[in-house]
Design an enzyme around this catalytic site. Sequence first.
Site, PDB file in Angstrom:
ATOM      1  N   LYS A 181       2.284 -26.402  28.763  1.00 59.50           N
ATOM      2  CA  LYS A 181       1.710 -26.733  27.445  1.00 59.50           C
ATOM      3  C   LYS A 181       2.210 -25.654  26.474  1.00 59.50           C
ATOM      4  O   LYS A 181       1.687 -24.548  26.436  1.00 59.50           O
ATOM      5  CB  LYS A 181       0.177 -26.712  27.534  1.00 59.50           C
ATOM      6  CG  LYS A 181      -0.549 -27.572  26.531  1.00 59.50           C
ATOM      7  CD  LYS A 181      -0.308 -27.234  25.087  1.00 59.50           C
ATOM      8  CE  LYS A 181      -1.124 -26.056  24.585  1.00 59.50           C
ATOM      9  NZ  LYS A 181      -0.836 -25.743  23.150  1.00 59.50           N
ATOM     10  N   GLU A 256      -1.309 -12.742  30.571  1.00 58.65           N
ATOM     11  CA  GLU A 256      -0.472 -11.807  29.804  1.00 58.65           C
ATOM     12  C   GLU A 256      -1.023 -11.831  28.387  1.00 58.65           C
ATOM     13  O   GLU A 256      -0.765 -12.773  27.636  1.00 58.65           O
ATOM     14  CB  GLU A 256       0.992 -12.275  29.799  1.00 58.65           C
ATOM     15  CG  GLU A 256       1.604 -12.454  31.174  1.00 58.65           C
ATOM     16  CD  GLU A 256       2.095 -11.143  31.768  1.00 58.65           C
ATOM     17  OE1 GLU A 256       1.780 -10.072  31.209  1.00 58.65           O
ATOM     18  OE2 GLU A 256       2.789 -11.195  32.796  1.00 58.65           O
ATOM     19  N   CYS A 290       3.905  -9.201  21.894  1.00 58.73           N
ATOM     20  CA  CYS A 290       2.783  -8.634  22.647  1.00 58.73           C
ATOM     21  C   CYS A 290       3.048  -7.167  22.955  1.00 58.73           C
ATOM     22  O   CYS A 290       2.142  -6.358  22.954  1.00 58.73           O
ATOM     23  CB  CYS A 290       2.585  -9.414  23.935  1.00 58.73           C
ATOM     24  SG  CYS A 290       4.095  -9.550  24.872  1.00 58.73           S
ATOM     25  N   GLU A 387      -5.036  -5.161  17.722  1.00 60.56           N
ATOM     26  CA  GLU A 387      -3.704  -5.757  17.685  1.00 60.56           C
ATOM     27  C   GLU A 387      -3.535  -6.494  16.350  1.00 60.56           C
ATOM     28  O   GLU A 387      -4.330  -7.360  16.008  1.00 60.56           O
ATOM     29  CB  GLU A 387      -3.545  -6.738  18.849  1.00 60.56           C
ATOM     30  CG  GLU A 387      -2.139  -7.270  18.923  1.00 60.56           C
ATOM     31  CD  GLU A 387      -1.947  -8.237  20.071  1.00 60.56           C
ATOM     32  OE1 GLU A 387      -2.789  -9.122  20.261  1.00 60.56           O
ATOM     33  OE2 GLU A 387      -0.933  -8.094  20.773  1.00 60.56           O
TER      34      GLU A 387
HETATM   35  P1  NAP Z   1      -3.420 -18.062  21.493  1.00 60.89           P
HETATM   36  O1  NAP Z   1      -4.105 -18.592  20.308  1.00 60.89           O
HETATM   37  O2  NAP Z   1      -4.224 -17.454  22.570  1.00 60.89           O
HETATM   38  O3  NAP Z   1      -2.532 -19.264  22.040  1.00 60.89           O
HETATM   39  C1  NAP Z   1      -1.766 -19.172  23.205  1.00 60.89           C
HETATM   40  C2  NAP Z   1      -1.670 -20.525  23.849  1.00 60.89           C
HETATM   41  O4  NAP Z   1      -2.963 -20.944  24.268  1.00 60.89           O
HETATM   42  C3  NAP Z   1      -1.149 -21.611  22.911  1.00 60.89           C
HETATM   43  O5  NAP Z   1      -0.360 -22.518  23.661  1.00 60.89           O
HETATM   44  C4  NAP Z   1      -2.433 -22.266  22.455  1.00 60.89           C
HETATM   45  O6  NAP Z   1      -2.242 -23.580  22.004  1.00 60.89           O
HETATM   46  C5  NAP Z   1      -3.238 -22.237  23.731  1.00 60.89           C
HETATM   47  N1  NAP Z   1      -4.678 -22.379  23.537  1.00 60.89           N
HETATM   48  C6  NAP Z   1      -5.422 -22.135  22.425  1.00 60.89           C
HETATM   49  N2  NAP Z   1      -6.725 -22.429  22.655  1.00 60.89           N
HETATM   50  C7  NAP Z   1      -6.812 -22.858  23.932  1.00 60.89           C
HETATM   51  C8  NAP Z   1      -7.885 -23.293  24.762  1.00 60.89           C
HETATM   52  N3  NAP Z   1      -9.157 -23.359  24.313  1.00 60.89           N
HETATM   53  N4  NAP Z   1      -7.610 -23.638  26.040  1.00 60.89           N
HETATM   54  C9  NAP Z   1      -6.348 -23.584  26.524  1.00 60.89           C
HETATM   55  N5  NAP Z   1      -5.289 -23.200  25.785  1.00 60.89           N
HETATM   56  C10 NAP Z   1      -5.514 -22.832  24.501  1.00 60.89           C
HETATM   57  O7  NAP Z   1      -2.359 -16.957  21.127  1.00 60.89           O
HETATM   58  P2  NAP Z   1      -1.306 -16.983  19.977  1.00 60.89           P
HETATM   59  O8  NAP Z   1      -2.010 -16.693  18.707  1.00 60.89           O
HETATM   60  O9  NAP Z   1      -0.482 -18.186  20.073  1.00 60.89           O
HETATM   61  O10 NAP Z   1      -0.395 -15.739  20.410  1.00 60.89           O
HETATM   62  C11 NAP Z   1      -0.676 -14.460  20.033  1.00 60.89           C
HETATM   63  C12 NAP Z   1      -1.316 -13.656  21.147  1.00 60.89           C
HETATM   64  O11 NAP Z   1      -0.571 -13.761  22.346  1.00 60.89           O
HETATM   65  C13 NAP Z   1      -1.330 -12.196  20.825  1.00 60.89           C
HETATM   66  O12 NAP Z   1      -2.594 -11.667  21.135  1.00 60.89           O
HETATM   67  C14 NAP Z   1      -0.274 -11.603  21.745  1.00 60.89           C
HETATM   68  O13 NAP Z   1      -0.424 -10.273  22.068  1.00 60.89           O
HETATM   69  C15 NAP Z   1      -0.342 -12.479  22.911  1.00 60.89           C
HETATM   70  N6  NAP Z   1       0.933 -12.480  23.637  1.00 60.89           N
HETATM   71  C16 NAP Z   1       1.004 -11.801  24.816  1.00 60.89           C
HETATM   72  C17 NAP Z   1       2.203 -11.750  25.532  1.00 60.89           C
HETATM   73  C18 NAP Z   1       2.294 -11.013  26.839  1.00 60.89           C
HETATM   74  O14 NAP Z   1       3.236 -11.243  27.563  1.00 60.89           O
HETATM   75  N7  NAP Z   1       1.388 -10.147  27.186  1.00 60.89           N
HETATM   76  C19 NAP Z   1       3.308 -12.414  25.045  1.00 60.89           C
HETATM   77  C20 NAP Z   1       3.207 -13.118  23.836  1.00 60.89           C
HETATM   78  C21 NAP Z   1       1.993 -13.135  23.151  1.00 60.89           C
HETATM   79  P3  NAP Z   1      -2.069 -23.919  20.432  1.00 60.89           P
HETATM   80  O15 NAP Z   1      -1.341 -22.770  19.814  1.00 60.89           O
HETATM   81  O16 NAP Z   1      -1.265 -25.159  20.464  1.00 60.89           O
HETATM   82  O17 NAP Z   1      -3.429 -24.099  19.886  1.00 60.89           O
END
Ligand code: NAP
Length: 485
Positions: A181, A256, A290, A387
């Site tokens: 997804k 992650e 991240c 962050e």
């Molecule tokens: P996010 O809002 O947590 O979204 C990540 C993924 O989860 C997206 O595919 C999102 O879908 C999905 N998602 C959202 N709500 C969900 C739910 N209730 N159930 C299941 N899946 C759900 O994060 P983001 O804003 O896209 O990314 C930023 C964050 O990711 C930052 O905190 C960053 O540090 C972290 N990150 C970490 C790493 C690592 O390797 N440690 C790498 C990259 C990013 P939709 O977007 O389609 O709603």
Amino acid sequence: MSLAQDLWFNTEKCFINGAWIAPISGGTLPVEDPSTGQITGAIARGTSADIDAAVDAAESALTGEWGRMSALERGRILARIGQLVLTRVDQLARIEAQDVGKPLTQARADAVALARYMEFYAGAADKIHGETIPYLDGYTVYTLREPHGVTGHIVPWNYPMQIIGRSVGAALTMGNACVLKPAEEACLTALAFAEIAREAGLPAGALNVVPGLGNEAGAALSSHPGVHHISFTGSVGVGKLIQKSAGENVVPVTLELGGKSPQLVFEDADIDDALPFLVNAGIQNAGQTCSASSRILVHRSRFDEVCERMAQSYSALKVGPALSDLNVGPLISARQKEIVSGFLNAGAQLEKIGEGVIVSDAPQSGHYIAPTLFAPVDANHSLAQDEIFGPVQVVIPFDNEDEAAMIANGTDFGLVASIWTESGARQMRLAKRLRSGQVFINNYGAGGGVELPFGGVGKSGHGREKGFEALYGFSTLKTVAAKHG
Ligand code: NAP
Ligand code: MG
């Protein structure tokens, strides 16, 4: 070349059981170009019914051709996927640049990394195995390393190709069948990857991609009782939800999550060497990384010098459309710009010592933010603790090694850290002392490092992806004990 000319697959469908299928609900979601704010197309809005179909397809793949395939053959398919990705690197880079606003050079690096994950795991597929264990007289005992079964992969928008490469790549290597997804804001290269995998001969059902919203398709995937392992990359808040729903089904998760990664610059550091890493690690991908290094800790004796040189570098940073390929592109969305602007407002009382330049022809409707450097900043300030996920860095002074370690370890996160010092003893001491999944000495990030296990401690998550370590995470161990007398 327009985005539409680069897209050689149907963006409004899900990829299920080796075929492009319209979402059962029939809905779509818009595709936005963050450089312009314009809507450039549409993707499928997959829902729980599509996730059900994808999980069924994956389950069937496990008992079909994919499940019976030798490790050697799985490796060959991954190698073919890698070769096909390489033939389309520039095209994938253009697609990604226009979907997520990443400057072309950075988008190209992501496409090359995707190919590199396939190459690395292709070679690893037939080199990971169980062991025999000396046991009681009359017994032969051995272990089998087996796939979990159906693996769910939920990825964010910031590095779609790299995160798909490391997570789906490792899962396929071990013979799992994947349901992916992608993030609603970054589905195009995930769909391109599915088409490439199909062209490379990946058997039907081994990879299924369902675009859609997090709280619809994402939640359906993470709570699905037919999924045997979840790999999630994203925010801490959603990570907690994922871990809860995986807990209900008693399945393992790899999380992650975010970071607040520090670089520690000591009095004996080579500042010429350090400078590009200090800045680039903060502004790469507009800070939406991240492992972004958003905290620079500097010994007081070099503090002014480092601040001055970083500020100079900042004034040379150009921000503009992804296709102009400048240092920094737009943020992913208006929402992300609002979040980062909120942090900049929270830093209004701080001294802003460096700022990049948004080029004059950057469209007003794009989501641009000028990279901003604050110094000196108290280690407990929200800009030094939370962050930000934007191109914002803070510089924090310290007086000695103990204080540096305390500040470095003084957030909820622990993803990456780096130590800039010529003292070998200090390098070794701090490498052990820092609470972090990765520690770099006199560099930051080591060029991406497909081979290097990656993951966090604390709120940065748990489990490791990348390198060989990921293959243990994407498999389970069976012990076979035979009594034969
Ligand atoms: P996010 O809002 O947590 O979204 C990540 C993924 O989860 C997206 O595919 C999102 O879908 C999905 N998602 C959202 N709500 C969900 C739910 N209730 N159930 C299941 N899946 C759900 O994060 P983001 O804003 O896209 O990314 C930023 C964050 O990711 C930052 O905190 C960053 O540090 C972290 N990150 C970490 C790493 C690592 O390797 N440690 C790498 C990259 C990013 P939709 O977007 O389609 O709603
Ligand atoms: Mg987009």
